[in-house]
Design a protein around this motif. Structure first.
Motif, PDB file in Angstrom:
ATOM      1  N   ASP A 105       0.817  -1.214   0.000  1.00  0.00           N
ATOM      2  CA  ASP A 105       0.000   0.000   0.000  1.00  0.00           C
ATOM      3  C   ASP A 105       0.852   1.267   0.000  1.00  0.00           C
ATOM      4  OD1 ASP A 105      -2.339  -1.497  -0.009  1.00  0.00           O
ATOM      5  OD2 ASP A 105      -2.432  -1.561   2.179  1.00  0.00           O
ATOM      6  N   SER A 106       1.929   1.261   0.779  1.00  0.00           N
ATOM      7  CA  SER A 106       2.778   2.454   0.814  1.00  0.00           C
ATOM      8  C   SER A 106       3.504   2.653  -0.518  1.00  0.00           C
ATOM      9  CB  SER A 106       3.784   2.367   1.956  1.00  0.00           C
ATOM     10  OG  SER A 106       4.735   1.357   1.715  1.00  0.00           O
ATOM     11  N   ASN A 119       1.086   4.138  -3.122  1.00  0.00           N
ATOM     12  CA  ASN A 119       0.817   5.556  -2.864  1.00  0.00           C
ATOM     13  C   ASN A 119       2.029   6.449  -3.131  1.00  0.00           C
ATOM     14  OD1 ASN A 119      -1.837   5.064  -2.120  1.00  0.00           O
ATOM     15  ND2 ASN A 119      -1.277   4.706   0.014  1.00  0.00           N
TER      16      ASN A 119
END
Length: 129
Positions: A7-8, A11
């Motif tokens: 997820d990081s 993003n």
């Protein structure tokens, strides 16, 4: 150091300042959608290829297989990554005039003086008779 997660990485914006200093969208090599896909998924694909994170889904497995050439790229991110790799790893054509300067230049004066200049080591030899 912070632990990397999928997820990081999704993003995080991907950029390549060395090969594309003005961004992917301004290079002319990629379409608008390809540049957006590279910017969004580039960090994730780079981390998967480098082995910094493990594949967690079938989508990640597809990204890896396309990046290593084991299958044809299907999605926009896969196609953009393969195109990006081809662009940065392409061979550059040589120039008609050569790709480097001569290493030794010799100049002969009218007075029988010989001057030798070596550009690699920056040595200058002057012979006077």
């Amino acid at each position: 150091m912070a632990k990397l997660s999928r997820d990081s990485l999704v993003n995080r914006m991907f950029s390549d300042a060395k090969n594309y200093p003005y961004g992917f969208s301004r290079s002319g090599d990629f379409s608008i959608n390809e540049s957006k896909a590279l910017t969004q998924y580039g960090c994730l694909i780079a981390a998967l290829v480098d082995g910094q994170i493990q594949s967690q889904s079938s989508e990640d497995d597809g990204l890896l297989a396309a990046a290593f050439g084991n299958k044809e790229p299907e999605g926009l991110a896969e196609k953009a990554w393969v195109k990006y790799q081809k662009q940065i790893n392409r061979t550059r054509p040589g120039s008609v005039y050569g790709n480097h300067r001569p290493t030794i230049a010799e100049v002969v004066d009218d007075e029988d003086d010989t001057v030798t200049i070596e550009q690699d080591d920056i040595e200058v030899e002057i012979e006077d008779e």
